[in-house]
Write a protein that holds these residues in place. Sequence first.
Motif, PDB file in Angstrom:
ATOM      1  N   UNK A 209       4.765  -9.460   2.072  1.00  0.00           N
ATOM      2  CA  UNK A 209       3.439  -8.844   2.230  1.00  0.00           C
ATOM      3  C   UNK A 209       3.395  -7.440   1.623  1.00  0.00           C
ATOM      4  N   UNK A 210       2.183  -6.967   1.310  1.00  0.00           N
ATOM      5  CA  UNK A 210       2.055  -5.638   0.681  1.00  0.00           C
ATOM      6  C   UNK A 210       2.746  -4.507   1.440  1.00  0.00           C
ATOM      7  N   UNK A 211       2.781  -4.584   2.781  1.00  0.00           N
ATOM      8  CA  UNK A 211       3.352  -3.450   3.524  1.00  0.00           C
ATOM      9  C   UNK A 211       4.825  -3.222   3.182  1.00  0.00           C
ATOM     10  N   UNK A 212       5.519  -4.285   2.727  1.00  0.00           N
ATOM     11  CA  UNK A 212       6.936  -4.118   2.389  1.00  0.00           C
ATOM     12  C   UNK A 212       7.125  -3.250   1.149  1.00  0.00           C
ATOM     13  N   UNK A 213       6.050  -3.070   0.395  1.00  0.00           N
ATOM     14  CA  UNK A 213       6.118  -2.124  -0.725  1.00  0.00           C
ATOM     15  C   UNK A 213       6.467  -0.731  -0.199  1.00  0.00           C
ATOM     16  N   UNK A 214       5.858  -0.351   0.916  1.00  0.00           N
ATOM     17  CA  UNK A 214       6.139   0.971   1.482  1.00  0.00           C
ATOM     18  C   UNK A 214       7.498   0.991   2.175  1.00  0.00           C
ATOM     19  N   UNK A 215       7.810  -0.068   2.937  1.00  0.00           N
ATOM     20  CA  UNK A 215       9.087  -0.082   3.676  1.00  0.00           C
ATOM     21  C   UNK A 215      10.296  -0.021   2.731  1.00  0.00           C
ATOM     22  N   UNK A 216      10.130  -0.555   1.528  1.00  0.00           N
ATOM     23  CA  UNK A 216      11.287  -0.572   0.608  1.00  0.00           C
ATOM     24  C   UNK A 216      11.362   0.686  -0.257  1.00  0.00           C
ATOM     25  N   UNK A 276      -4.542   9.015   3.821  1.00  0.00           N
ATOM     26  CA  UNK A 276      -4.365   7.610   4.216  1.00  0.00           C
ATOM     27  C   UNK A 276      -2.989   7.376   4.836  1.00  0.00           C
ATOM     28  N   UNK A 277      -2.923   6.365   5.725  1.00  0.00           N
ATOM     29  CA  UNK A 277      -1.623   6.013   6.307  1.00  0.00           C
ATOM     30  C   UNK A 277      -1.311   4.546   6.025  1.00  0.00           C
ATOM     31  N   UNK A 278      -0.022   4.257   6.035  1.00  0.00           N
ATOM     32  CA  UNK A 278       0.468   2.885   5.862  1.00  0.00           C
ATOM     33  C   UNK A 278      -0.211   1.936   6.854  1.00  0.00           C
ATOM     34  N   UNK A 285      -3.948  -6.944   7.600  1.00  0.00           N
ATOM     35  CA  UNK A 285      -3.532  -8.348   7.574  1.00  0.00           C
ATOM     36  C   UNK A 285      -3.765  -8.997   6.209  1.00  0.00           C
ATOM     37  N   UNK A 286      -2.956 -10.006   5.928  1.00  0.00           N
ATOM     38  CA  UNK A 286      -3.111 -10.776   4.690  1.00  0.00           C
ATOM     39  C   UNK A 286      -2.749  -9.943   3.472  1.00  0.00           C
ATOM     40  N   UNK A 287      -3.532 -10.144   2.422  1.00  0.00           N
ATOM     41  CA  UNK A 287      -3.201  -9.506   1.145  1.00  0.00           C
ATOM     42  C   UNK A 287      -4.009  -8.237   0.903  1.00  0.00           C
ATOM     43  N   UNK A 288      -4.895  -7.881   1.856  1.00  0.00           N
ATOM     44  CA  UNK A 288      -5.802  -6.752   1.603  1.00  0.00           C
ATOM     45  C   UNK A 288      -5.057  -5.456   1.294  1.00  0.00           C
ATOM     46  N   UNK A 289      -3.879  -5.292   1.918  1.00  0.00           N
ATOM     47  CA  UNK A 289      -3.096  -4.075   1.703  1.00  0.00           C
ATOM     48  C   UNK A 289      -2.757  -3.827   0.240  1.00  0.00           C
ATOM     49  N   UNK A 342      -7.581 -11.055 -10.204  1.00  0.00           N
ATOM     50  CA  UNK A 342      -6.786 -11.239 -11.427  1.00  0.00           C
ATOM     51  C   UNK A 342      -5.751 -10.133 -11.677  1.00  0.00           C
ATOM     52  N   UNK A 343      -5.841  -9.011 -10.960  1.00  0.00           N
ATOM     53  CA  UNK A 343      -4.872  -7.944 -11.223  1.00  0.00           C
ATOM     54  C   UNK A 343      -3.934  -7.765 -10.027  1.00  0.00           C
ATOM     55  N   UNK A 344      -4.416  -7.173  -8.935  1.00  0.00           N
ATOM     56  CA  UNK A 344      -3.573  -7.067  -7.739  1.00  0.00           C
ATOM     57  C   UNK A 344      -3.082  -8.459  -7.320  1.00  0.00           C
ATOM     58  N   UNK A 345      -3.933  -9.473  -7.559  1.00  0.00           N
ATOM     59  CA  UNK A 345      -3.583 -10.849  -7.170  1.00  0.00           C
ATOM     60  C   UNK A 345      -2.323 -11.369  -7.858  1.00  0.00           C
ATOM     61  N   UNK A 346      -1.889 -10.701  -8.915  1.00  0.00           N
ATOM     62  CA  UNK A 346      -0.645 -11.115  -9.574  1.00  0.00           C
ATOM     63  C   UNK A 346       0.531 -11.042  -8.600  1.00  0.00           C
ATOM     64  N   UNK A 347       0.355 -10.268  -7.524  1.00  0.00           N
ATOM     65  CA  UNK A 347       1.434 -10.106  -6.555  1.00  0.00           C
ATOM     66  C   UNK A 347       1.235 -10.901  -5.270  1.00  0.00           C
ATOM     67  N   UNK A 348       0.345 -11.898  -5.299  1.00  0.00           N
ATOM     68  CA  UNK A 348       0.205 -12.773  -4.109  1.00  0.00           C
ATOM     69  C   UNK A 348       1.549 -13.449  -3.854  1.00  0.00           C
TER      70      UNK A 348
END
Length: 481
Positions: A209-216, A276-278, A285-289, A342-348
């Motif tokens: 999920x997107x949140x792991x971008x921040x955790x990593x 903004x905060x994480x 939830x989901x991919x919105x992040x 088509x752009x952010x969705x590349x990372x679904x």
Amino acid sequence: MATTLIKNGQVISTTGVIAQDVLITDETITALGAPGYFAGVEGNARVVDAAGKYVIPGGIDVHTHMELPFGGTFASDTFETGTRAAAWGGVTTIVDMAVQRYGENVSEGLAQWHRKAEGQCAIDYAFHQIIGGVDEQSLKDLKYLTEHEGVTSFKLFMAYPGVFYSDDGQILRAMLAAADCGAVIMMHAENGMAIDVLVQQALARGETDPKYHSYTRPSPLEAEATHRAIVLSHIAGNVPLYLVHMSAGDAPNEVAAAHHHGRNVFAETCPQYLWLTLEETLAKPGFEGAKWVASPPIRSKDHDPHFIGQMGHGHQGDLWKGLRMNELAVVSTDHCPFCMKDQKELGLGNFAAIPNGIGGVEHRMELIYQGVVAGELSLQRWVETCSTTPARMFGMYPKKGVIAPGSDADVVVWDPNTKTKIGIDDKHHMNMDHSSWEGWVIDGKVDTVLSRGAVVIENDQYTGRKGHGQYVRRGLSQYLV
Ligand code: DUC
Ligand code: ZN
Ligand code: ZN
């Protein structure tokens, strides 16, 4: 000869707020006077009545990425759409990042950026040069661009191995070359090698999920890289070092320590890290992040969950304090918009494949003014961090960044008595299918914007034109100790 008079306003500079009228002849500010002093020219002038409003030097955003190739796609604002959105936000100059990647030619990279921008821009523009491949030729080019092309600052990356990454030896070589010709090294300071390990481990655990971008990308890896860059700049003879998009609360301490030792070390932050905060963004939830996936990442409200005890306090408070103390000298946006579709969705299904970037060129002046309203900054400091210091840091002062006789007539009339609602159906002019600031209501409003004497925003209308914006050849930094 066209005369413009901005009357009855409060002119804000880095030193205070003064009731003054501003006289403009063609593209240039020609005089400031006590209110009413220029009454004699009113009959022959275009008059902008700024009663009850602030008059500030046009915003300068020194970190944008129009059309950046990244993550298998391109940032969605062109120079045309991006500079028009900038004008809507009270920005009259951008400094965009021309790109050279490993194996490419620096001068060709710059020429390509000129081709993208020329004849397209609503406001003035300049370039930094990204050097993604440090070698003999690119270091020769660094010197050539500094001395002949008006490009006097070069961005290196300690992150993104295999894309833009430079190792410590390459960084030191580039710093030595910059020290030789007076250029500024800009640094993306995150430990990319360590981050790549954490990313691979997270993906192997099924954490996609997107949140792991921040955790990593934990904050100590930004503070560590910041420290390392500062040490290398010292070894390179106190070469001017400018740390871009600082997000970790402990990183400004490294800048403070460098200042204590008299070093030419400076830093910027961006509205997304201040506001903004994480929890409120990437962790939705989901991919919105994915909307908020950018590097460095938006950080946790209190501390990095995986590194409890190392931070112990909020990042945002430290960043606002850093802005007040000049550990952070500039606010930019790192404007790098990508649509969800088509752009952010590349990372679904794989956060590491989400194109990194947030669009914000339109909202920086508004969001930092909100810091004034919240009591975090003074009016003077707003103007200093968003206009005057950017101009001085990157060799554009006093043509830009100040309301003074002889300066370009880049002027914003700011209305503090009304509000701005940001959102896709409200104020939103960037070429994106979402807003990172959806629903935010900000005190104050961009009222009128002049770019080199031409009114480009007035009465809630864009009145500028594509091609008005000119290339600004920059000199060396005017901000050194
Ligand atoms: N960070 C981003 O989020 N996007 C583009 C480049 C960068 O450093
Ligand atoms: Zn960066
Ligand atoms: Zn950037």
